[in-house]
Design a protein around this motif. Structure first.
Motif, PDB file in Angstrom:
ATOM      1  N   LEU A 192       0.825  -1.197   0.000  1.00 20.18           N
ATOM      2  CA  LEU A 192       0.000   0.000   0.000  1.00 20.18           C
ATOM      3  C   LEU A 192       0.865   1.254   0.000  1.00 20.18           C
ATOM      4  N   PHE A 193       1.865   1.260   0.850  1.00 20.70           N
ATOM      5  CA  PHE A 193       2.820   2.370   0.896  1.00 20.70           C
ATOM      6  C   PHE A 193       4.226   1.811   0.720  1.00 20.70           C
ATOM      7  N   GLU A 194       4.974   2.422  -0.171  1.00 19.99           N
ATOM      8  CA  GLU A 194       6.350   1.987  -0.412  1.00 19.99           C
ATOM      9  C   GLU A 194       7.232   3.240  -0.404  1.00 19.99           C
ATOM     10  N   SER A 195       7.671   3.603   0.793  1.00 19.87           N
ATOM     11  CA  SER A 195       8.410   4.850   0.946  1.00 19.87           C
ATOM     12  C   SER A 195       9.735   4.836   0.196  1.00 19.87           C
ATOM     13  N   GLY A 196      10.323   3.668   0.040  1.00 14.67           N
ATOM     14  CA  GLY A 196      11.621   3.595  -0.616  1.00 14.67           C
ATOM     15  C   GLY A 196      11.595   4.013  -2.066  1.00 14.67           C
ATOM     16  N   GLU A 197      10.464   3.817  -2.771  1.00 10.82           N
ATOM     17  CA  GLU A 197      10.427   4.127  -4.193  1.00 10.82           C
ATOM     18  C   GLU A 197      10.484   5.627  -4.453  1.00 10.82           C
ATOM     19  N   ILE A 198      10.092   6.431  -3.466  1.00  9.21           N
ATOM     20  CA  ILE A 198      10.141   7.878  -3.645  1.00  9.21           C
ATOM     21  C   ILE A 198      11.582   8.353  -3.839  1.00  9.21           C
ATOM     22  N   LYS A 199      12.528   7.612  -3.306  1.00 10.01           N
ATOM     23  CA  LYS A 199      13.935   7.998  -3.400  1.00 10.01           C
ATOM     24  C   LYS A 199      14.585   7.536  -4.705  1.00 10.01           C
ATOM     25  N   LEU A 205      -0.130   2.745  -3.483  1.00  5.57           N
ATOM     26  CA  LEU A 205      -0.930   3.960  -3.358  1.00  5.57           C
ATOM     27  C   LEU A 205      -0.081   5.197  -3.611  1.00  5.57           C
ATOM     28  N   THR A 206       1.155   5.158  -3.162  1.00  6.92           N
ATOM     29  CA  THR A 206       2.071   6.278  -3.374  1.00  6.92           C
ATOM     30  C   THR A 206       2.237   6.567  -4.859  1.00  6.92           C
ATOM     31  N   ARG A 207       2.514   5.530  -5.625  1.00  4.79           N
ATOM     32  CA  ARG A 207       2.710   5.704  -7.069  1.00  4.79           C
ATOM     33  C   ARG A 207       1.406   6.087  -7.760  1.00  4.79           C
ATOM     34  N   ALA A 208       0.289   5.510  -7.317  1.00  4.07           N
ATOM     35  CA  ALA A 208      -0.995   5.817  -7.936  1.00  4.07           C
ATOM     36  C   ALA A 208      -1.345   7.295  -7.772  1.00  4.07           C
ATOM     37  N   ILE A 209      -1.179   7.818  -6.565  1.00  4.58           N
ATOM     38  CA  ILE A 209      -1.474   9.236  -6.328  1.00  4.58           C
ATOM     39  C   ILE A 209      -0.532  10.122  -7.145  1.00  4.58           C
ATOM     40  N   PHE A 210       0.728   9.774  -7.185  1.00  6.64           N
ATOM     41  CA  PHE A 210       1.704  10.551  -7.952  1.00  6.64           C
ATOM     42  C   PHE A 210       1.360  10.556  -9.431  1.00  6.64           C
ATOM     43  N   TYR A 211       0.997   9.409  -9.964  1.00 10.13           N
ATOM     44  CA  TYR A 211       0.611   9.322 -11.376  1.00 10.13           C
ATOM     45  C   TYR A 211      -0.601  10.207 -11.666  1.00 10.13           C
ATOM     46  N   ILE A 212      -1.627  10.109 -10.820  1.00 10.50           N
ATOM     47  CA  ILE A 212      -2.861  10.862 -11.062  1.00 10.50           C
ATOM     48  C   ILE A 212      -2.599  12.357 -11.021  1.00 10.50           C
ATOM     49  N   VAL A 213      -1.792  12.801 -10.062  1.00  7.77           N
ATOM     50  CA  VAL A 213      -1.448  14.226  -9.974  1.00  7.77           C
ATOM     51  C   VAL A 213      -0.708  14.678 -11.227  1.00  7.77           C
ATOM     52  N   MET A 214       0.259  13.905 -11.669  1.00  5.26           N
ATOM     53  CA  MET A 214       1.032  14.277 -12.852  1.00  5.26           C
ATOM     54  C   MET A 214       0.174  14.241 -14.122  1.00  5.26           C
ATOM     55  N   GLN A 215      -0.737  13.291 -14.202  1.00  9.11           N
ATOM     56  CA  GLN A 215      -1.640  13.226 -15.354  1.00  9.11           C
ATOM     57  C   GLN A 215      -2.534  14.463 -15.415  1.00  9.11           C
ATOM     58  N   CYS A 216      -3.083  14.853 -14.275  1.00  9.92           N
ATOM     59  CA  CYS A 216      -3.957  16.035 -14.246  1.00  9.92           C
ATOM     60  C   CYS A 216      -3.180  17.310 -14.561  1.00  9.92           C
ATOM     61  N   LEU A 217      -1.979  17.430 -14.020  1.00  8.75           N
ATOM     62  CA  LEU A 217      -1.157  18.601 -14.324  1.00  8.75           C
ATOM     63  C   LEU A 217      -0.793  18.649 -15.809  1.00  8.75           C
ATOM     64  N   GLY A 218      -0.454  17.502 -16.380  1.00  6.80           N
ATOM     65  CA  GLY A 218      -0.139  17.452 -17.807  1.00  6.80           C
ATOM     66  C   GLY A 218      -1.322  17.844 -18.663  1.00  6.80           C
ATOM     67  N   ALA A 219      -2.520  17.394 -18.269  1.00  4.19           N
ATOM     68  CA  ALA A 219      -3.725  17.737 -19.018  1.00  4.19           C
ATOM     69  C   ALA A 219      -4.013  19.229 -18.943  1.00  4.19           C
TER      70      ALA A 219
END
Length: 260
Positions: free
Chosen positions: A39-46, A129-143
């Motif tokens: 659900l949360f993978e803090s290491g991938e943020i780095k 969840l971390t990656r999903a939220i990041f993707y959605i934010v970036m998709q909306c900003l790109g749009a």
């Protein structure tokens, strides 16, 4: 008797099945179910791959909105549908861009380009969840940026021609639009899951290469069916970006009724 038994064995194995079935189809390449994403993978943020994937989603959605909104405005500007590419051309623009962008970004981010796809894959535990939220934010900003660039090029025409914003067309209710969007989004997400199924990848080496084709074609077909109803908003980021930049009450009302 021993000689006859050998002949029987030889005859049985002489013409093997071209397409093994059942247990005979099992090989060392058989698919093994990976563990669900945490659900949360803090290491991938780095990791750089995490941020690179987000950038890929931003750029892809930016280009998607830029090309498709310009196409929609070009059709609306024409004096008649016959003088432009028409609904078929709009559908091809959406489907073709998805095909190209999924092909380009699949190896970087998975080629989602759509919050609905990202959310579906999150529910299937294919990403955190971390990656999903990041993707959605970036998709909306790109749009938002993609639609904003189009308006920056031709602000007056953007307002007059509707800015590619999704609205429920005359003759249809908001319930009709909601139903069309639900079915259309299901078709797209179902196709994505089928085309990217790792079990199929394990059996057929050509499946990963061809995956963008059915996804783009599904987008094309859904647009043919639902453009007359809502303009097709099966991509929440696409609808949100156009609605924010166009910023008219009727676009916001229909946007909320379709997506929320």
């Amino acid at each position: 008797m021993e000689g006859k038994e050998e002949d029987v064995k030889l005859g049985a194995n002489k013409f093997s099945e071209r397409q093994p079935i059942g247990t005979s189809a099992q090989t060392d390449k058989d698919y093994k179910e990976p563990p669900p994403a945490p659900l949360f993978e803090s290491g991938e943020i780095k990791s750089w791959s995490f941020w690179r994937a987000g950038i890929a989603e931003f750029v892809a959605t930016f280009l998607f909105l830029y090309i498709t909104v310009l196409t929609v405005m070009g059709v609306n500007r024409a004096p008649s549908k016959c003088a432009s590419v028409g609904i078929q051309g709009i559908a091809w623009a959406f489907g073709g861009m998805i095909f190209a962008l999924v092909y380009c970004t699949a190896g970087i981010s998975g080629g989602h380009i759509n919050p609905a796809v990202t959310f579906g894959l999150f529910l299937a535990r294919k990403l955190s969840l971390t990656r999903a939220i990041f993707y959605i934010v970036m998709q909306c900003l790109g749009a938002i940026c993609g639609a904003g660039v189009v308006k920056g090029f031709q602000p007056s025409r953007y307002e007059v021609l509707g800015g590619g914003a999704n609205v429920v067309n005359h003759g249809y209710t908001k319930g009709d639009g909601l139903g069309a969007e639900i079915v259309g989004t299901f078709v797209l997400v179902y196709t994505v899951f089928s085309a990217t199924d790792a079990k199929r990848n394990a059996r057929d080496s050509h499946v990963p290469i061809l995956a963008p084709l059915p996804i783009g074609f599904a987008v094309f077909l859904v647009h043919l069916a639902t453009i007359p109803i809502t303009g097709t908003g099966i991509n929440p980021a696409r609808s949100l970006g156009a609605a924010i930049i166009y910023n008219r009450d009727h676009a916001w009302d229909d946007h909320v009724s379709k997506h929320y």
